[in-house]
Each structure stands twice: as structure tokens, then as C-alpha cells.
Design a protein around this motif. Structure first.
Motif, mmCIF file in Angstrom:
data_model
loop_
_atom_site.group_PDB
_atom_site.id
_atom_site.type_symbol
_atom_site.label_atom_id
_atom_site.label_comp_id
_atom_site.label_asym_id
_atom_site.label_seq_id
_atom_site.Cartn_x
_atom_site.Cartn_y
_atom_site.Cartn_z
ATOM 1 N N LYS A 118 11.973 -37.029 -75.288
ATOM 2 C CA LYS A 118 11.922 -36.742 -73.751
ATOM 3 C C LYS A 118 10.632 -37.162 -73.295
ATOM 4 O O LYS A 118 9.702 -36.279 -73.875
ATOM 5 C CB LYS A 118 12.144 -35.050 -73.489
ATOM 6 N N SER A 119 10.640 -37.542 -72.079
ATOM 7 C CA SER A 119 9.240 -37.624 -71.436
ATOM 8 C C SER A 119 9.341 -37.025 -69.903
ATOM 9 O O SER A 119 10.460 -36.938 -69.285
ATOM 10 C CB SER A 119 9.310 -39.247 -71.373
ATOM 11 N N LEU A 120 8.160 -36.579 -69.409
ATOM 12 C CA LEU A 120 8.292 -36.015 -68.251
ATOM 13 C C LEU A 120 8.294 -36.836 -67.065
ATOM 14 O O LEU A 120 7.491 -38.003 -67.355
ATOM 15 C CB LEU A 120 6.947 -35.029 -68.206
ATOM 16 N N ALA A 121 8.803 -36.758 -65.914
ATOM 17 C CA ALA A 121 8.930 -37.457 -65.153
ATOM 18 C C ALA A 121 7.577 -38.090 -64.308
ATOM 19 O O ALA A 121 6.640 -37.337 -64.439
ATOM 20 C CB ALA A 121 10.035 -37.151 -63.903
ATOM 21 N N LYS A 122 7.770 -39.238 -63.872
ATOM 22 C CA LYS A 122 6.494 -39.610 -62.960
ATOM 23 C C LYS A 122 6.000 -38.460 -61.953
ATOM 24 O O LYS A 122 6.722 -37.934 -61.172
ATOM 25 C CB LYS A 122 6.867 -40.919 -62.323
#
Length: 332
Positions: free
Chosen positions: A271-275
């Protein structure tokens, strides 16, 4: 308090997770028998193939890539291409046929608006929880980054190779560095200037079993949340499993990898944090909190993991105790 157990949450983040309970049906029993018989044979074949791919990787990326050092952009392109192909093949052979990636927003105000991922550039800083050497292989195949080592008694980091980073997983955290060190900000600027790629900082300083977060080391003290540098990328690793978890915290690393390869398939979710939602980004709100505190909160939010009061000092004590117990068993 039991060694390695967090007093506040009761979580023990250093021991290998216990497999979830399953129904004792005939089909499940038959599947387990097949796994016991076929798994080791499969693991031997996989490890032989992975060894061959690893040799090819060392020749193409490390040996031939070093010849391109005077031409930095070409070297970056060459090493990035073969790292992506060969290391993803290693993960595939290890049973990670599909790796699910997801971009997550933690802002309630976004509602159903489109969530965008952020491009990772040279000099950017990838901050993630650390659970296994598989995390490192994934990041190497995806971003061809610069890996770092964190020390207990120092707020700076050391640049390490891919192999060194893999070996650091599960090792006793070191106290005093003896090699050339950088602050995270210095290394970020140097990586950007030289086109080295992003840098990876496992701020916990030690691996966990994926059940909770350790306290972050104080390696982000040079940053201020109002700088608006937009260089942090927050990620979280999670493994789904039935028999054995791919997380690695303690024990023989080769034996763990052998057991991992004996499984028919393995599952990794990234999972990656949104821009625009990580600290110091152009869209993040102003705050007085330390950047390190904001980063661990962001990792906790996207991973749904609780923060503990344990640190890499506790991991060091736990591993020292574990190794002394193992030595006593061998001497009996």
C-alpha cells in the motif's frame, strides 16, 4: 513484561506469527500431506533457479553495470531494467506470482474523489514498515533504490548494497557505526544530484512480524513539516498466508527462505500513501509535529498497524536472548 512484548498493546512483534486455524477436513489434510511431500522438492528446484538468476543479476547489473559508472544516466537505465526483470523473476520463483499494489488516501475530505499515486524520483525518500527480506527484493525490483542501515546510537544512516540489506533483515541492530555516514537529508540531496534513484529508510531499524510498528529512529530530525519538499513516499507491506508467514524476524535466514519456497504460492500486498498526503508535500497541512512522528502515523494509517513503545533496542535485546538460548541448546 515478557521480553519483546509491548506493555501497552500486549503485542509481541518479534516472534514468527502462528498460522491461522483451518478446518480439519479430509481435503485440508490431503493438501497438507501433499505440501509436506512435494514442498521440499519444489523448494530445491526453486532455489537452484533463483541461484542461477542471481548469478545473472550479479553479472549484468553489478559487474557490467559498474563499467557504466562514468555515464550515470546510462548506468541507471541499465541497472534499472535488469533489476526489474531479474528481481521480479526471483520473486515469481519464490511464489509471489502476483503482487497487489494499492494507493490509499487517509483524508476523509477526499471522499470518493480520484486517488492519485506519486511518481518516485531520484533523491526521494521511501519510508515503510520492515517485515522481511522480501520487502527489499520488491523495492529493488520496483525502484532500483539506494538502501540504508540505521544504528541505535546515531541519527545518521549508512549506504548498503542490496545483498547487505537482505542480510540485515533479522540481524541484531548495531549500535556504533564505523563507516561513512549521511544524514537522510544529505543522502537525499546527493542521490538527487548524482541520479542514484530514491533512498529507502526502514525507520524502525529492525524487522517485525507485521503485527505492529516499532518506534521510528530519530533520523528525520533535520526536516520540518512546513518545508514543502514533497519527497517522502509512505508505503506499507502486508503478507497474507496460510501455513507460514513470509515475514522474517528471527532464526536461520536460509531455512526461512527454503520454507518460503516450499509453499505453493505467497501473497504480498503493498500500500502507498496517495499523492500530496505525506509530510512535507505541497498539499499537506501545516503542523508543528515532528516529521518522524507524522511519518509513523502515516504508515500506521495505511497499514492499520498499531504503534508500540518498542524500538530496535528491544529487538536487539530479544535477538541476543534468543541466540543465547539457541547456543545453550546446542551445548546440551
Amino acid at each position: 513484561m515478557a521480553l519483546g512484548r509491548d506493555a501497552g498493546t500486549g503485542i509481541q512483534p518479534f516472534l514468527p506469527p502462528v498460522p491461522p486455524r483451518t478446518d480439519s477436513s479430509i481435503l485440508v489434510t490431503l493438501s497438507n500431506v501433499i505440501h509436506i511431500v512435494v514442498g521440499p522438492i519444489q523448494a530445491i528446484i526453486k532455489i537452484i533457479l533463483i541461484s542461477i538468476v542471481s548469478v545473472v543479476y550479479m553479472i549484468l547489473v553489478q559487474a557490467l553495470g559498474s563499467l557504466l559508472t562514468p555515464i550515470a544516466p546510462l548506468k541507471r537505465m541499465w541497472t534499472g531494467l535488469f533489476s526489474t526483470l531479474l528481481l521480479r523473476l526471483v520473486l515469481f520463483l519464490a511464489g509471489f506470482f502476483h503482487i497487489k499494489t494499492d494507493t490509499v488516501s487517509i483524508r476523509k475530505s477526499r471522499g470518493s474523489s480520484r486517488v492519485e499515486s506519486k511518481q518516485v524520483k531520484s533523491g526521494d525518500v521511501i519510508v515503510a514498515n520492515w517485515t522481511s527480506y522480501i520487502d527489499i527484493l520488491y523495492l529493488a525490483s520496483k525502484f532500483n533504490p539506494v538502501f540504508t542501515q540505521i544504528y541505535i546510537d546515531c541519527d545518521k544512516v549508512k549506504v548498503v548494497s542490496l545483498w547487505e540489506a537482505i542480510r540485515l533483515a533479522g540481524k541484531i541492530p548495531e549500535s556504533t557505526p564505523i563507516d561513512q555516514l549521511y544524514s537522510v537529508k544529505e543522502l537525499s540531496l546527493k542521490a538527487k544530484e548524482c541520479g542514484w534513484g530514491p533512498i529507502v529508510v526502514f525507520a524502525e531499524g529492525a524487522t517485525t512480524n507485521g503485527r505492529a510498528l516499532l518506534k521510528f529512529a530519530s533520523v528525520f530530525n533535520e526536516y520540518s513539516a512546513d518545508e514543502k519538499l514533497d519527497l517522502f513516499h509512505v508505503m506499507a507491506f502486508k503478507y497474507e498466508y496460510g501455513t507460514m508467514s513470509p515475514t522474517y524476524t528471527v532464526g536461520n535466514q536460509f531455512y526461512h527462505f527454503f520454507k518460503l519456497c516450499s509453499q505453493f504460492h505467497n501473497t504480498l500486498i503493498v500500500k502507498s500513501l496517495a499523492k500530496g498526503e505525506s509530510p512535507c508535500s505541497s498539499q499537506s497541512p501545516a503542523t508543528q509535529e515532528a516529521v518522524g512522528d507524522l511519518l509513523i502515523a502515516a504508515v500506521g494509517n495505511i497499514s492499520k498497524l498499531r504503534k508500540t513503545n518498542l524500538s530496535m533496542v528491544d529487538k536487539r535485546d530479544f535477538l541476543s536472548y534468543y541466540e543465547s538460548r539457541e547456543a545453550q541448546k546446542k551445548n546440551k
